[in-house]
Design an enzyme around this catalytic site. Structure first.
Site, PDB file in Angstrom:
ATOM      1  N   LYS A 209       0.830  -1.202   0.000  1.00 55.11           N
ATOM      2  CA  LYS A 209       0.000   0.000   0.000  1.00 55.11           C
ATOM      3  C   LYS A 209       0.871   1.261   0.000  1.00 55.11           C
ATOM      4  CE  LYS A 209      -4.065  -2.078   0.327  1.00 55.11           C
ATOM      5  NZ  LYS A 209      -3.834  -3.534   0.304  1.00 55.11           N
TER       6      LYS A 209
HETATM    7  C1  LIG Z   1      -5.274  -4.311   0.974  1.00 55.20           C
HETATM    8  C2  LIG Z   1      -6.743  -4.166   0.976  1.00 55.20           C
HETATM    9  C3  LIG Z   1      -7.528  -4.643   2.034  1.00 55.20           C
HETATM   10  C4  LIG Z   1      -6.980  -5.491   3.132  1.00 55.20           C
HETATM   11  O1  LIG Z   1      -5.998  -4.892   3.880  1.00 55.20           O
HETATM   12  P1  LIG Z   1      -4.994  -5.818   4.749  1.00 55.20           P
HETATM   13  O2  LIG Z   1      -4.189  -4.799   5.481  1.00 55.20           O
HETATM   14  O3  LIG Z   1      -4.186  -6.603   3.766  1.00 55.20           O
HETATM   15  O4  LIG Z   1      -5.808  -6.670   5.642  1.00 55.20           O
HETATM   16  C5  LIG Z   1      -8.873  -4.396   1.995  1.00 55.20           C
HETATM   17  N1  LIG Z   1      -9.447  -3.730   0.986  1.00 55.20           N
HETATM   18  C6  LIG Z   1      -8.723  -3.266  -0.062  1.00 55.20           C
HETATM   19  C7  LIG Z   1      -9.413  -2.529  -1.161  1.00 55.20           C
HETATM   20  C8  LIG Z   1      -7.354  -3.480  -0.106  1.00 55.20           C
HETATM   21  O5  LIG Z   1      -6.650  -3.035  -1.157  1.00 55.20           O
END
Ligand SMILES: *Cc1c(COP(=O)(O)O)cnc(C)c1O
Length: 400
Positions: A209
């Site tokens: 992210k």
């Molecule tokens: C990455 C992501 C998640 C989940 O986040 P984690 O930290 O991996 O649990 C949920 N929704 C979206 C749209 C994502 O890109």
């Protein structure tokens, strides 16, 4: 399979590193995403370890405070992942069996799973268009029933999409406006952080992210009661934390809700806080690369997520839509042969076996999901790396 992403320690740039490691050893010449950990980041993490206090504590509180300010909300509650953030957000908003939540299918499946954790029913809405892959307000409106409790937006790729119109729709119908802001850290709409338009928003700090710390997440809200509930639910429903007890602020506790252990720990909070100060600059370099992709791909493929009036996207990912009839898997294979990593965001949730029983007619989502490809994008991507992607695509596609 090579690893999904790699993390590197800067300040050594990618090109200088080539001298130490033979380029042929690196699985990708251009990885899909990449993270730079600076010496300052490492020092902050080392400080956390040296302090001897490892679980939730003062660094987490400082990260929460800085993040709330950044996200334009009164409160921010740090948790162990984006998925935990989504789960607690749904619980704190009181969702449960019999409730319907309107949600895009074009999202990571965790968005939809979190609704299901509470016993509520996800109702899938289509996207606005092939190059506007965010949930359509019109489609959401058509799905409202007497059982609808909330609309969950996901600013796909970090583009605010129709956030303002969705907030107004929710408001007109007495629904709660929620946001999976995993892609949208730093995204703004008319100068305002987009997550602050929702009653609560869930962020992810997963390794790929924009604000990557490994695993971690945050829930933001302006509502003090909701913030209090979120804090309790992340720590077993207890009324006091061991941090409070260590400081002599509490001598006992009650358990007032069926909570979880979704706490963040101090080293990762320290990393988040250190990286937050660079986030706007990193998102801006993503924006420059995004514009350069658009110029280089003009007339070759459709580029989704163009910034629109009043929006300042977070540029989490860059996605293209191939012309109809192009074999996507063959295209991706040929890019991989040139060591350019690609992905697909996302195989839609309504096509997953676990959610298949929810009725859904989503022609635009299905078409987008068949033809989209995600190209490499990360803040310190070099022009040489981007040119390698552009020339690989130009060689693979017939000129329009
Ligand atoms: C990455 C992501 C998640 C989940 O986040 P984690 O930290 O991996 O649990 C949920 N929704 C979206 C749209 C994502 O890109």
């Amino acid at each position: 399979m090579p690893p999904l992403m790699s993390a590197r320690v800067s300040p050594e740039p990618a090109t200088a590193r080539g001298a130490a490691t033979s380029a042929a050893d690196a699985p990708w010449r251009v990885p899909l995403s990449d993270v730079v950990i600076t010496e300052e980041d490492l020092a902050a993490v080392m400080d956390a370890y040296r302090s001897g206090w490892l679980s939730i504590g003062p660094r987490t509180a400082a990260f929460e405070q800085a993040f709330a300010e950044y996200a334009g909300t009164r409160y921010a509650v740090a948790v162990s992942s984006g998925t935990a953030a989504l789960h607690l957000m749904c619980l704190a908003m009181g969702l449960g069996p019999g409730d319907e939540v309107i949600v895009p299918s074009l999202t990571f499946v965790a968005t939809v799973n979190a609704i299901r954790y509470t016993g509520a029913t996800p109702v899938f809405a289509d996207i606005a268009g092939e190059l506007e892959p965010w949930v359509s307000t019109e489609a959401c409106e058509a799905l409202i029933t007497p059982r609808t409790r909330a609309i969950m937006h996901m600013p796909y790729g970090g583009h605010p999409g129709e956030a303002a119109a969705l907030a107004a729709l929710a408001d007109r119908n007495g629904l709660t406006f929620l946001m999976d802001a995993a892609h949208a850290v730093g995204a703004r709409l008319d100068g305002r952080p987009v997550g602050s338009l929702a009653a609560t928003a869930a962020y992810s700090f997963f390794a790929n992210k924009n604000l990557a710390i490994g695993e971690g997440g945050m829930v933001t809200t302006d509502d003090e009661d909701v913030a209090q509930q979120l804090r309790r639910l992340r720590s077993h429903g207890m009324t006091a934390l061991s941090w409070d007890q260590a400081r002599g602020h509490a001598f006992g506790y009650d358990v007032v809700a069926l909570g979880y252990n979704y706490r963040l720990d101090e080293p990762r909070a320290a990393l988040g806080l250190a990286r937050l100060s660079r986030l706007d600059a990193e998102n801006a370099s993503r924006g420059v690369l995004d514009a350069r992709y658009r110029a280089g791909l003009h007339g070759l493929v459709g580029c989704a997520l163009a910034p629109t009036e009043g929006t300042q996207p977070a540029h989490h990912i860059f996605t293209i839509v191939l012309p109809p009839g192009v074999d996507r898997e063959a295209f991706r294979r040929r890019l991989a042969e040139r060591r350019v990593q690609t992905s697909v965001h996302y195989p839609p949730a309504h096509r997953m076996s676990i959610h298949a029983e929810q009725p859904a007619d989503l022609p635009v989502t299905d078409e987008y999901a068949r033809r989209t490809v995600t190209l490499p994008l990360f803040a310190h991507m070099t022009e040489d790396q981007q040119d390698a992607v552009l020339s690989a695509i130009a060689d693979e596609l017939p000129q329009a």
